[in-house]
Scaffold this active site. Structure first.
Site, PDB file in Angstrom:
ATOM      1  N   ASN A 166       2.973  -5.338   4.406  1.00  0.00           N
ATOM      2  CA  ASN A 166       2.919  -4.722   3.209  1.00  0.00           C
ATOM      3  C   ASN A 166       3.992  -3.248   4.389  1.00  0.00           C
ATOM      4  OD1 ASN A 166       3.178  -2.183   1.946  1.00  0.00           O
ATOM      5  ND2 ASN A 166       0.720  -2.174   1.377  1.00  0.00           N
ATOM      6  N   LYS A 225       1.937  -2.331   7.094  1.00  0.00           N
ATOM      7  CA  LYS A 225       0.775  -3.522   7.359  1.00  0.00           C
ATOM      8  C   LYS A 225       0.770  -4.766   7.144  1.00  0.00           C
ATOM      9  CE  LYS A 225      -1.649   0.663   4.906  1.00  0.00           C
ATOM     10  NZ  LYS A 225      -1.715   0.932   3.553  1.00  0.00           N
ATOM     11  N   ARG A 232       4.639  -7.297   0.019  1.00  0.00           N
ATOM     12  CA  ARG A 232       4.997  -6.274  -0.834  1.00  0.00           C
ATOM     13  C   ARG A 232       6.190  -5.672  -1.302  1.00  0.00           C
ATOM     14  NH1 ARG A 232       1.878  -0.192  -0.956  1.00  0.00           N
ATOM     15  NH2 ARG A 232       1.898  -0.330  -3.487  1.00  0.00           N
ATOM     16  N   HIS A 273       0.905  -0.530  -8.442  1.00  0.00           N
ATOM     17  CA  HIS A 273      -1.000  -1.273  -8.563  1.00  0.00           C
ATOM     18  C   HIS A 273      -0.902  -2.600  -9.578  1.00  0.00           C
ATOM     19  CE1 HIS A 273      -2.233   3.110  -7.500  1.00  0.00           C
ATOM     20  NE2 HIS A 273      -1.989   2.581  -6.166  1.00  0.00           N
ATOM     21  N   HIS A 287      -8.126   2.478 -10.938  1.00  0.00           N
ATOM     22  CA  HIS A 287      -7.988   2.409  -9.100  1.00  0.00           C
ATOM     23  C   HIS A 287      -7.261   3.329  -9.269  1.00  0.00           C
ATOM     24  CE1 HIS A 287      -5.603  -0.128  -6.158  1.00  0.00           C
ATOM     25  NE2 HIS A 287      -5.672   1.606  -5.634  1.00  0.00           N
ATOM     26  N   GLY A 324      -7.725   5.766  -5.724  1.00  0.00           N
ATOM     27  CA  GLY A 324      -7.151   5.877  -3.913  1.00  0.00           C
ATOM     28  C   GLY A 324      -6.632   6.775  -3.741  1.00  0.00           C
ATOM     29  N   ASN A 325      -5.444   6.608  -2.394  1.00  0.00           N
ATOM     30  CA  ASN A 325      -4.618   7.830  -1.787  1.00  0.00           C
ATOM     31  C   ASN A 325      -3.837   7.672  -3.077  1.00  0.00           C
ATOM     32  OD1 ASN A 325      -5.417   9.234   0.244  1.00  0.00           O
ATOM     33  ND2 ASN A 325      -4.705   7.297   1.294  1.00  0.00           N
ATOM     34  N   ARG A 376      -0.555  13.630  -4.879  1.00  0.00           N
ATOM     35  CA  ARG A 376       0.309  13.255  -6.110  1.00  0.00           C
ATOM     36  C   ARG A 376       0.091  14.122  -7.285  1.00  0.00           C
ATOM     37  NH1 ARG A 376       1.208   7.410  -5.629  1.00  0.00           N
ATOM     38  NH2 ARG A 376       0.928   7.119  -3.653  1.00  0.00           N
ATOM     39  N   ASP A 408      -7.992  13.629   1.277  1.00  0.00           N
ATOM     40  CA  ASP A 408      -9.461  13.251   1.291  1.00  0.00           C
ATOM     41  C   ASP A 408     -11.116  13.333   0.278  1.00  0.00           C
ATOM     42  OD1 ASP A 408      -9.823  11.103   3.716  1.00  0.00           O
ATOM     43  OD2 ASP A 408     -11.730  11.845   2.660  1.00  0.00           O
ATOM     44  N   GLU A 410      -6.371  -6.487  -2.980  1.00  0.00           N
ATOM     45  CA  GLU A 410      -4.078  -6.455  -2.726  1.00  0.00           C
ATOM     46  C   GLU A 410      -3.566  -7.724  -2.351  1.00  0.00           C
ATOM     47  OE1 GLU A 410      -4.505  -2.942  -3.076  1.00  0.00           O
ATOM     48  OE2 GLU A 410      -2.461  -2.577  -4.434  1.00  0.00           O
TER      49      GLU A 410
HETATM   50  P1  AMP Z   1      -7.564   3.806  -0.780  1.00  0.00           P
HETATM   51  O1  AMP Z   1      -5.677   4.374  -1.173  1.00  0.00           O
HETATM   52  O2  AMP Z   1      -7.901   2.859  -1.666  1.00  0.00           O
HETATM   53  O3  AMP Z   1      -7.637   3.299   0.698  1.00  0.00           O
HETATM   54  O4  AMP Z   1      -8.737   4.812  -0.770  1.00  0.00           O
HETATM   55  C1  AMP Z   1      -8.326   6.424   0.241  1.00  0.00           C
HETATM   56  C2  AMP Z   1      -9.380   7.399  -0.838  1.00  0.00           C
HETATM   57  O5  AMP Z   1     -10.765   6.699  -0.892  1.00  0.00           O
HETATM   58  C3  AMP Z   1      -9.967   8.075   0.264  1.00  0.00           C
HETATM   59  O6  AMP Z   1      -9.785   9.896  -1.000  1.00  0.00           O
HETATM   60  C4  AMP Z   1     -11.262   8.461   1.008  1.00  0.00           C
HETATM   61  O7  AMP Z   1     -11.632  10.058   0.653  1.00  0.00           O
HETATM   62  C5  AMP Z   1     -11.724   7.684  -0.538  1.00  0.00           C
HETATM   63  N1  AMP Z   1     -12.846   6.923  -0.099  1.00  0.00           N
HETATM   64  C6  AMP Z   1     -13.105   5.672   1.295  1.00  0.00           C
HETATM   65  N2  AMP Z   1     -14.326   6.054   1.141  1.00  0.00           N
HETATM   66  C7  AMP Z   1     -15.235   7.128   0.431  1.00  0.00           C
HETATM   67  C8  AMP Z   1     -16.671   7.619   0.466  1.00  0.00           C
HETATM   68  N3  AMP Z   1     -17.403   6.720   0.780  1.00  0.00           N
HETATM   69  N4  AMP Z   1     -16.839   9.086  -0.873  1.00  0.00           N
HETATM   70  C9  AMP Z   1     -15.595   9.204  -1.014  1.00  0.00           C
HETATM   71  N5  AMP Z   1     -14.292   8.616  -1.168  1.00  0.00           N
HETATM   72  C10 AMP Z   1     -14.067   7.660  -0.280  1.00  0.00           C
END
Ligand code: AMP
Length: 404
Positions: free
Chosen positions: A12, A19, A90, A178, A206, A208-209, A239, A281, A384
């Site tokens: 990726n 990665k 990816r 995604h 989904h 995440g970031n 975003r 975060d 993924e």
């Molecule tokens: P990803 O892009 O899927 O790796 O997700 C990253 C996001 O997941 C970041 O905002 C992290 O703060 C959040 N995250 C990971 N572990 C936790 C947790 N235990 N509680 C709350 N958010 C989390």
């Protein structure tokens, strides 16, 4: 030697990072993974992870090429290089041209490159990664796996923007992203919840970031929150997600901002970061919110409001909703975000089981809703990289040239 080549390397590639994960056979856990970061800068480095062991190798300003060559040398030392039978890449944007994973050659690569106008931040970096990897590992098949492919089943009514035809003809439409994650989680949900593969409706969040939500009908995407680019939809780390384009015109006029400034504003300075003034975060913001940080509280509230609204909206693209499924770093780990979101889904008849919700983190999968009546809520850990490896695996053994 072809029969010994059972491993799949997944790559990726971003503009300054790369990665990778190496999968042996059909095992779901990578036997080796890692990333190269700060590529092209003095502090560039390669980090390799095997079980709990982590090795960091300085690349001394090296770029993607140096990183991949160093990785190959390491794989050779570990006796793993000759086990690689295919490489899965990816690729963020496949436009409406690539509806499934595709074997890479010069022609396909040129087509992906030509789609860079749709994903200027991602596709050029993806193409660079493919080129370098094909040079370094030229003797095995390379396969492009697109974030957009899973969404190519979305009907016209859901993927069309209400703009004049000339722009629609030029490819300006909702594509969605995604897709590898949504497709993987949709299949896992059928197994976990005992659903009929040919008769079920899901909304998958989904988170995440980058975050997106998708309505899945009988295994196919029928609607999604992201659009032409991964900027539309939910509130994300940096975003903005949805915003009235009129607000952008206003900011541009008021502050005399350029298109690039606005791009940076909405892609890199907004979302949880812009709302909280503190962090992108989610974990940091949850702690800060618990201590009363107003920006963090607002950020979490806006994120959850938008998410619940999208889940409700996406449910209308399904004849029936069997379950809402949470995945991604936030979806898999934040019982707080899940609880707040489900509390807003009373109109859909979903009720939270607080105990089950509290125990779902760190890769655990299971149901977090309280009653058998109404749609279920569940947590499923996405994978993924493994899903990409699965797409590339069938190509093992095709036209393998002798290792150079
Ligand atoms: P990803 O892009 O899927 O790796 O997700 C990253 C996001 O997941 C970041 O905002 C992290 O703060 C959040 N995250 C990971 N572990 C936790 C947790 N235990 N509680 C709350 N958010 C989390």
């Amino acid at each position: 030697m072809a029969e010994a080549r059972t491993h799949v390397l997944v790559i990726n590639c971003g503009s300054s990072s790369l990665k990778f994960s190496l999968f042996a056979g059909t095992d779901r856990a990578a036997i080796l993974s890692g990333l190269a970061e700060n590529l092209g800068q003095p502090e560039s480095r390669l980090i390799l992870k095997e079980n709990d062991a982590k090795v960091t190798i300085a690349l001394d300003g090296g770029s993607h090429d140096t990183a991949l060559r160093r990785l190959m040398a390491d794989l050779q030392e570990r006796g793993l290089l000759d086990a690689i039978g295919a490489v899965g890449h990816r690729i963020v944007h496949g436009g409406d041209r690539f509806v499934k994973a595709t074997r890479l050659d010069a022609e396909v690569l040129a087509e992906i490159d030509a789609l860079s106008y749709l994903a200027p931040l991602h596709n050029p970096a993806n193409v660079l990664g493919v080129k370098v990897a094909m040079e370094v590992l030229g003797w095995v098949p390379h396969v492009a796996v697109f974030d957009t492919s899973f969404h190519m089943t979305i009907p016209q009514s859901a993927h069309t923007y209400a703009i004049p035809q000339e722009y629609r003809d030029a490819g300006v439409r909702r594509y969605g992203f995604h897709g590898t994650s949504h497709g993987f989680v949709a299949k896992e949900a059928v197994d976990l919840l005992g659903l009929d593969p040919k008769d079920h409706g899901l909304v998958i969040a989904h988170l995440g970031n980058g975050s997106s939500a998708t309505a899945v009908l009988n295994g196919e995407s029928v609607d999604t929150s992201m659009g032409l680019t991964p900027l539309e939809g939910l509130v994300m780390g940096t975003r903005s997600g949805d915003i009235d384009p009129g607000a952008i015109f206003h900011i541009a006029r008021q502050d005399k901002q350029s298109i690039d400034d606005l791009d940076t504003l909405l892609n890199r300075k907004s979302g949880l970061l812009g709302l909280s003034g503190l962090s992108n975060d989610c974990r940091t913001l949850e702690s800060a919110a618990a201590e009363g940080h107003e920006g963090a509280i607002l950020a979490m509230e806006v994120m959850v409001h938008r998410l619940a609204r999208y889940i409700g909206g996406l449910a209308t693209s399904l004849p029936r909703l069997d379950a809402v499924v949470f995945t991604g770093g936030i979806g898999e780990n934040s019982s707080f975000v899940r609880a707040k979101t489900i509390a807003r889904l009373a109109a859909l008849g979903i009720k939270l089981d607080e105990n089950a919700n509290g125990g779902m983190f760190g890769g655990r999968c299971g149901v977090i809703s309280a009653t058998a009546a109404g749609p279920a809520a569940a947590v499923i850990a996405t994978n993924e990289e493994w899903a990409i490896a699965n797409e590339a695996r069938p190509y093992i053994g095709q036209d393998i040239r002798k290792a150079g």
